[in-house]
Design a protein around this motif. Structure first.
Motif, PDB file in Angstrom:
ATOM      1  N   UNK A   1       0.616 -27.837 -38.879  1.00  0.00           N
ATOM      2  CA  UNK A   1       1.290 -27.340 -37.674  1.00  0.00           C
ATOM      3  C   UNK A   1       0.449 -27.584 -36.425  1.00  0.00           C
ATOM      4  N   UNK A   2      -0.857 -27.453 -36.553  1.00  0.00           N
ATOM      5  CA  UNK A   2      -1.744 -27.701 -35.412  1.00  0.00           C
ATOM      6  C   UNK A   2      -1.670 -29.156 -34.981  1.00  0.00           C
ATOM      7  N   UNK A   3      -1.678 -30.061 -35.924  1.00  0.00           N
ATOM      8  CA  UNK A   3      -1.596 -31.492 -35.606  1.00  0.00           C
ATOM      9  C   UNK A   3      -0.284 -31.805 -34.897  1.00  0.00           C
ATOM     10  N   UNK A   4       0.806 -31.233 -35.388  1.00  0.00           N
ATOM     11  CA  UNK A   4       2.100 -31.467 -34.734  1.00  0.00           C
ATOM     12  C   UNK A   4       2.116 -30.878 -33.331  1.00  0.00           C
ATOM     13  N   UNK A   5       1.538 -29.701 -33.172  1.00  0.00           N
ATOM     14  CA  UNK A   5       1.495 -29.062 -31.854  1.00  0.00           C
ATOM     15  C   UNK A   5       0.684 -29.884 -30.859  1.00  0.00           C
ATOM     16  N   UNK A   6      -0.310 -30.583 -31.357  1.00  0.00           N
ATOM     17  CA  UNK A   6      -1.157 -31.413 -30.498  1.00  0.00           C
ATOM     18  C   UNK A   6      -0.554 -32.790 -30.223  1.00  0.00           C
ATOM     19  N   UNK A   7       0.658 -32.999 -30.727  1.00  0.00           N
ATOM     20  CA  UNK A   7       1.337 -34.274 -30.476  1.00  0.00           C
ATOM     21  C   UNK A   7       1.049 -35.340 -31.512  1.00  0.00           C
ATOM     22  N   UNK A   8       0.423 -34.948 -32.630  1.00  0.00           N
ATOM     23  CA  UNK A   8       0.108 -35.912 -33.671  1.00  0.00           C
ATOM     24  C   UNK A   8       1.195 -35.992 -34.733  1.00  0.00           C
ATOM     25  N   UNK A   9       1.061 -36.986 -35.600  1.00  0.00           N
ATOM     26  CA  UNK A   9       2.004 -37.179 -36.707  1.00  0.00           C
ATOM     27  C   UNK A   9       1.227 -37.087 -38.018  1.00  0.00           C
ATOM     28  N   UNK A  10       1.231 -35.928 -38.654  1.00  0.00           N
ATOM     29  CA  UNK A  10       0.480 -35.780 -39.905  1.00  0.00           C
ATOM     30  C   UNK A  10       1.162 -36.443 -41.093  1.00  0.00           C
ATOM     31  N   UNK A  11       0.351 -36.962 -41.986  1.00  0.00           N
ATOM     32  CA  UNK A  11       0.802 -37.490 -43.270  1.00  0.00           C
ATOM     33  C   UNK A  11      -0.153 -36.938 -44.331  1.00  0.00           C
ATOM     34  N   UNK A  12       0.387 -36.488 -45.443  1.00  0.00           N
ATOM     35  CA  UNK A  12      -0.434 -35.928 -46.515  1.00  0.00           C
ATOM     36  C   UNK A  12      -0.530 -36.907 -47.674  1.00  0.00           C
ATOM     37  N   UNK A  13      -1.750 -37.081 -48.187  1.00  0.00           N
ATOM     38  CA  UNK A  13      -1.946 -37.814 -49.435  1.00  0.00           C
ATOM     39  C   UNK A  13      -2.024 -36.795 -50.564  1.00  0.00           C
ATOM     40  N   UNK A  14      -1.317 -37.047 -51.653  1.00  0.00           N
ATOM     41  CA  UNK A  14      -1.536 -36.180 -52.802  1.00  0.00           C
ATOM     42  C   UNK A  14      -2.827 -36.603 -53.490  1.00  0.00           C
ATOM     43  N   UNK A  15      -3.190 -35.966 -54.575  1.00  0.00           N
ATOM     44  CA  UNK A  15      -4.507 -36.179 -55.182  1.00  0.00           C
ATOM     45  C   UNK A  15      -4.448 -37.166 -56.345  1.00  0.00           C
ATOM     46  N   UNK A  16      -5.468 -38.012 -56.469  1.00  0.00           N
ATOM     47  CA  UNK A  16      -5.526 -38.851 -57.666  1.00  0.00           C
ATOM     48  C   UNK A  16      -5.786 -37.978 -58.883  1.00  0.00           C
ATOM     49  N   UNK A  17      -5.345 -38.388 -60.056  1.00  0.00           N
ATOM     50  CA  UNK A  17      -5.607 -37.587 -61.260  1.00  0.00           C
ATOM     51  C   UNK A  17      -7.088 -37.642 -61.623  1.00  0.00           C
ATOM     52  N   UNK A  18      -7.527 -36.694 -62.429  1.00  0.00           N
ATOM     53  CA  UNK A  18      -8.919 -36.671 -62.869  1.00  0.00           C
ATOM     54  C   UNK A  18      -8.988 -36.766 -64.388  1.00  0.00           C
ATOM     55  N   UNK A  19     -10.149 -37.148 -64.881  1.00  0.00           N
ATOM     56  CA  UNK A  19     -10.408 -37.187 -66.314  1.00  0.00           C
ATOM     57  C   UNK A  19     -11.194 -35.923 -66.652  1.00  0.00           C
ATOM     58  N   UNK A  20     -10.524 -34.947 -67.231  1.00  0.00           N
ATOM     59  CA  UNK A  20     -11.142 -33.647 -67.493  1.00  0.00           C
ATOM     60  C   UNK A  20     -12.393 -33.754 -68.359  1.00  0.00           C
ATOM     61  N   UNK A  21     -12.327 -34.579 -69.401  1.00  0.00           N
ATOM     62  CA  UNK A  21     -13.455 -34.709 -70.305  1.00  0.00           C
ATOM     63  C   UNK A  21     -14.678 -35.282 -69.627  1.00  0.00           C
ATOM     64  N   UNK A  22     -14.446 -36.333 -68.868  1.00  0.00           N
ATOM     65  CA  UNK A  22     -15.563 -36.967 -68.157  1.00  0.00           C
ATOM     66  C   UNK A  22     -16.146 -36.003 -67.122  1.00  0.00           C
ATOM     67  N   UNK A  23     -15.280 -35.295 -66.412  1.00  0.00           N
ATOM     68  CA  UNK A  23     -15.769 -34.381 -65.385  1.00  0.00           C
ATOM     69  C   UNK A  23     -16.536 -33.215 -66.015  1.00  0.00           C
ATOM     70  N   UNK A  24     -16.032 -32.724 -67.140  1.00  0.00           N
ATOM     71  CA  UNK A  24     -16.724 -31.640 -67.830  1.00  0.00           C
ATOM     72  C   UNK A  24     -18.149 -32.066 -68.215  1.00  0.00           C
ATOM     73  N   UNK A  25     -18.279 -33.269 -68.747  1.00  0.00           N
ATOM     74  CA  UNK A  25     -19.604 -33.762 -69.117  1.00  0.00           C
ATOM     75  C   UNK A  25     -20.492 -33.921 -67.884  1.00  0.00           C
ATOM     76  N   UNK A  26     -19.881 -34.304 -66.763  1.00  0.00           N
ATOM     77  CA  UNK A  26     -20.641 -34.519 -65.530  1.00  0.00           C
ATOM     78  C   UNK A  26     -21.172 -33.189 -64.967  1.00  0.00           C
ATOM     79  N   UNK A  27     -20.304 -32.198 -64.867  1.00  0.00           N
ATOM     80  CA  UNK A  27     -20.726 -30.948 -64.224  1.00  0.00           C
ATOM     81  C   UNK A  27     -21.626 -30.102 -65.128  1.00  0.00           C
TER      82      UNK A  27
END
Length: 227
Positions: free
Chosen positions: A116-142
């Motif tokens: 809403x702030x971007x629109x109020x400032x005269x901008x045109x927002x676009x949202x990217x959704x999120x890439x999927x993750x590999x739970x197993x690999x991330x678990x081992x990493x963290x």
């Protein structure tokens, strides 16, 4: 006139990849943003930063709000860090009630406020959704320098990591839809691959160089006509 784009987001939007040889994060030589500049001839102000959440994103937006109206599009990509936990705290006390960096409802409220702030400032927002993750690999990493068994006591199962991230992905899309903001679907570009994991770094969460090109191609295919 070249297309002028501002990017607000985290390390995925910044083009951060994991250097397997040195075991540290670096910037991709051909990130989606750089490809957009090179191949599409756009002028991109990439303000995304490593570890950025929507809370930091709001601060980021304040610093550039006087320029937002000058961009053709302001692209936002948040959620990957918001849904993350303090894994050391989890490892130290897996029975405690741990809260992710941005609770889901707060994530929705802050993301909606940014749009809403971007629109109020005269901008045109676009949202990217999120890439999927590999739970197993991330678990081992963290858990590599912590206690995997204690972290697993908190998670109950490794697959919870991916489902939790998916909740934030859905929330980002819902917030954008409610605000009438276009969503560029980069997630499906990964899921459509025979093995989307080959487009992720060893940490299981950051797209690698090939993944960054996948993001670029998905964005180019979906940008509003005339862009």
């Amino acid at each position: 006139m070249p297309l002028k784009v501002c990017i607000l987001g985290d390390s995925v939007a910044k083009g951060v990849v994991l250097d397997d040889t040195r075991g540290r994060y670096i910037y991709a030589k051909e990130s989606a943003a750089r490809l957009f500049e090179q191949d599409a001839g756009a002028k991109v102000d990439n303000l995304a930063s490593f570890g950025c959440t929507v809370t930091k994103g709001e601060e980021m937006l304040k610093k550039c709000e006087d320029r937002i109206g000058e961009y053709d599009y302001t692209v936002l990509e948040f959620g990957g860090n918001d849904c993350d936990f303090d894994w050391k705290s989890v490892s130290d006390d897996p029975e405690a009630a741990h809260i992710c960096k941005t609770p889901l409802e707060a994530f929705k409220q802050k993301y909606a406020r940014m749009l809403e702030t971007i629109k109020r400032l005269g901008g045109k927002p676009i949202v990217l959704n999120l890439p999927p993750i590999d739970s197993g690999r991330y678990f081992r990493w963290i858990s590599r320098n912590l206690s995997p068994s204690r972290i697993l006591r908190f998670l109950k199962e490794v697959g919870f990591i991916g489902r939790w991230q998916e909740m934030f992905n859905i929330a980002a899309v819902q917030v954008a839809s409610a605000a009438g903001v276009p969503v560029l679907d980069i997630r499906s570009a990964f899921l459509a691959q025979p093995d989307f994991r080959s487009y992720l770094c060893a940490d299981g969460i950051h797209p690698n160089e090939a993944g960054q090109r996948l993001i670029y191609n998905a964005i180019r295919q979906q940008l509003p006509s005339g862009a």
